[in-house]
Design an enzyme around this catalytic site. Structure first.
Site, PDB file in Angstrom:
ATOM      1  N   MET A 100      63.782  11.342  11.183  1.00 56.07           N
ATOM      2  CA  MET A 100      62.522  11.302  11.967  1.00 56.07           C
ATOM      3  C   MET A 100      61.342  11.423  10.946  1.00 56.07           C
ATOM      4  O   MET A 100      61.372  10.990   9.773  1.00 56.07           O
ATOM      5  CB  MET A 100      62.200  12.014  13.039  1.00 56.07           C
ATOM      6  CG  MET A 100      63.565  11.870  14.180  1.00 56.07           C
ATOM      7  SD  MET A 100      63.212  10.001  14.899  1.00 56.07           S
ATOM      8  CE  MET A 100      61.903  10.411  15.950  1.00 56.07           C
ATOM      9  N   SER A 101      60.391  12.345  11.257  1.00 57.95           N
ATOM     10  CA  SER A 101      59.130  12.269  10.257  1.00 57.95           C
ATOM     11  C   SER A 101      59.554  13.036   9.013  1.00 57.95           C
ATOM     12  O   SER A 101      58.514  13.431   7.988  1.00 57.95           O
ATOM     13  CB  SER A 101      58.149  12.954  11.051  1.00 57.95           C
ATOM     14  OG  SER A 101      57.286  11.869  11.728  1.00 57.95           O
ATOM     15  N   VAL A 102      60.442  13.748   8.867  1.00 59.89           N
ATOM     16  CA  VAL A 102      61.045  14.439   7.783  1.00 59.89           C
ATOM     17  C   VAL A 102      60.956  13.329   6.471  1.00 59.89           C
ATOM     18  O   VAL A 102      60.689  13.708   5.356  1.00 59.89           O
ATOM     19  CB  VAL A 102      62.548  14.859   7.819  1.00 59.89           C
ATOM     20  CG1 VAL A 102      62.997  15.129   6.463  1.00 59.89           C
ATOM     21  CG2 VAL A 102      62.225  16.594   8.701  1.00 59.89           C
ATOM     22  N   THR A 103      60.957  11.901   7.239  1.00 63.89           N
ATOM     23  CA  THR A 103      61.045  10.913   6.008  1.00 63.89           C
ATOM     24  C   THR A 103      59.649  10.949   5.394  1.00 63.89           C
ATOM     25  O   THR A 103      59.558  10.396   4.156  1.00 63.89           O
ATOM     26  CB  THR A 103      61.184   9.516   6.904  1.00 63.89           C
ATOM     27  OG1 THR A 103      62.335   9.785   7.661  1.00 63.89           O
ATOM     28  CG2 THR A 103      61.267   8.324   5.821  1.00 63.89           C
ATOM     29  N   LYS A 104      58.619  11.369   5.870  1.00 62.72           N
ATOM     30  CA  LYS A 104      57.318  11.320   5.419  1.00 62.72           C
ATOM     31  C   LYS A 104      57.276  12.315   3.977  1.00 62.72           C
ATOM     32  O   LYS A 104      56.618  12.057   2.980  1.00 62.72           O
ATOM     33  CB  LYS A 104      56.217  11.910   6.111  1.00 62.72           C
ATOM     34  CG  LYS A 104      55.766  11.044   7.445  1.00 62.72           C
ATOM     35  CD  LYS A 104      54.987  11.559   8.263  1.00 62.72           C
ATOM     36  CE  LYS A 104      54.520  10.404   9.272  1.00 62.72           C
ATOM     37  NZ  LYS A 104      55.430  10.407  10.618  1.00 62.72           N
TER      38      LYS A 104
END
Length: 390
Positions: free
Chosen positions: A62-66
């Site tokens: 999820m937003s850990v990708t950012k």
């Protein structure tokens, strides 16, 4: 509960075990200290397939990708290839802007393009079409004056920043991450996972149903918002698309695509190792130097609120961000004020803390965390134990 910890870190193991005792999904926790792996734990399974969650299992981040994408950005900055204070149009000439919007505005969720316009019809299927998404954002009239407000760009951030990386590096952000970050460090992390790794994938899940558009409209209307307003309509559309991503990102096509705000795939060991390499040397590799980290983690959104009419909604604790990375706050305290990283929907978390030399990766399959209510209950025991140790 399986895995090992180095002497002195036994309280972290006990805390992780207690935190996961009632979680029906799988989870992994990895911690590096000054370049050494000192915690490597895993537990649980997929409740549907009963597939065990092993140390080599990978799932959607999820937003850990950012945080993965932000690391790519700062590699390019450190090499002198990208100036975050430059206009976006320097790198992306087709972008509809008069030269006032900077790359820093994109990185800090201040671009005025927080959600796709409702009439673009962007849903889960369309998120897999890179050209359509970046084309829509490049042509968009800003939803507010760029720089004036802060609103989290949950999905659009990845296309905006990812396209800048593509223009600068001459390859997609997923390809750049593989070549410049994952490859040198030997990470099991991808933005666009190859099919050869499918056997290791464990799906994410959530025991809640997404609200319908009518239900969201009704809630917003009760709070005094005009549901015909352009930005409100865009937010409703984004919420509907976001709900669809929970199951949608598990699909083969979605895993292999690049959705750089949300569809990173990986495990805790790799996540912790990446962050460890931003603050120190791992296997002969150091990704970022201290001066780069200092610039990347300077608070950029403190004091900024959401744009009208969203400022009429009941206040919640705002995120704090630097140039891409999330900074410590009540809802995500990490290890304290010098920590930086990024959390992801449902409770995934990766961060580094330069003061203590600690880097952490926590990966889970059960989406539970509501960031408006404080830190994930599954983080609290082991982060407290880490603070006591370091």
């Amino acid at each position: 509960m399986s895995g090992q910890v180095q002497p002195g870190f036994e309280p972290v193991r006990a805390a992780f075990e207690a935190a996961q005792a009632n979680d029906e999904g799988g989870a992994q926790l990895a911690v590096y200290q000054h370049g050494s792996l000192v915690v490597d734990l895993w537990t649980g399974s997929d409740p549907i397939s009963r597939k065990p969650f092993t140390p080599d299992s990978v799932t959607v981040l999820m937003s850990v990708t950012k945080g993965m994408v932000s690391t790519c950005v700062h590699l390019l900055r450190a090499r002198g290839q990208l100036d975050v204070d430059a206009p976006v149009t320097r790198y992306w000439p087709e972008f509809a802007d008069d030269g006032q919007l900077t790359v820093a505005h994109l990185l800090t969720h201040r671009s005025g393009r927080s959600d796709f316009d409702a009439d673009e019809g962007i849903g889960m299927a369309e998120l897999l079409d890179w050209d359509r998404c970046v084309g829509a954002l490049a042509a968009m009239t800003p939803q507010w004056t760029p720089g004036a407000y802060f609103k989290y760009h949950s999905l659009t951030w990845g296309y905006l920043v990812g396209e800048v990386v593509r223009r600068v590096a001459g390859m997609s952000v997923g390809q750049f991450f593989a070549k410049e970050v994952a490859g040198p460090l030997g990470l099991d992390m991808w933005i666009g996972m190859p099919s050869t790794e499918d056997r290791r994938f464990v799906p994410e899940f959530a025991r809640w149903s997404a609200l319908t558009g009518e239900q969201i409209e009704s809630q917003f209307a009760k709070q005094g918002l005009d549901v015909t307003d352009r930005l409100v309509r865009a937010v409703i559309g984004s919420m509907l698309a976001g709900g669809a991503t929970v199951d949608g990102l598990n699909a083969r096509l979605a895993r292999s695509a690049e959705i750089p705000a949300a569809n990173g795939i990986g495990n805790a060991r790799s996540l912790a190792k990446m962050y460890a390499a931003t603050i120190g040397t791992i296997d002969g590799v150091r990704l970022l130097e201290p001066d780069t980290i200092a610039a990347a983690t300077r608070p950029m959104t403190d004091g900024l609120g959401p744009p009208p009419p969203l400022n009429l909604l009941p206040p919640s604790e705002p995120m704090r961000v630097g140039l891409g990375y999330e900074l410590a706050r009540k809802g995500n305290p990490m290890l304290g004020p010098t920590s930086f990283g990024h959390a992801g929907a449902g409770g995934r978390l990766g961060f580094a803390d330069p003061d203590s030399g600690i880097a952490v990766g926590y990966v889970c399959t059960n989406l539970l965390w509501d960031h408006t209510k404080g830190p994930d209950d599954r983080w609290v025991p082991w982060t407290a134990a880490l603070r006591e140790i370091v």
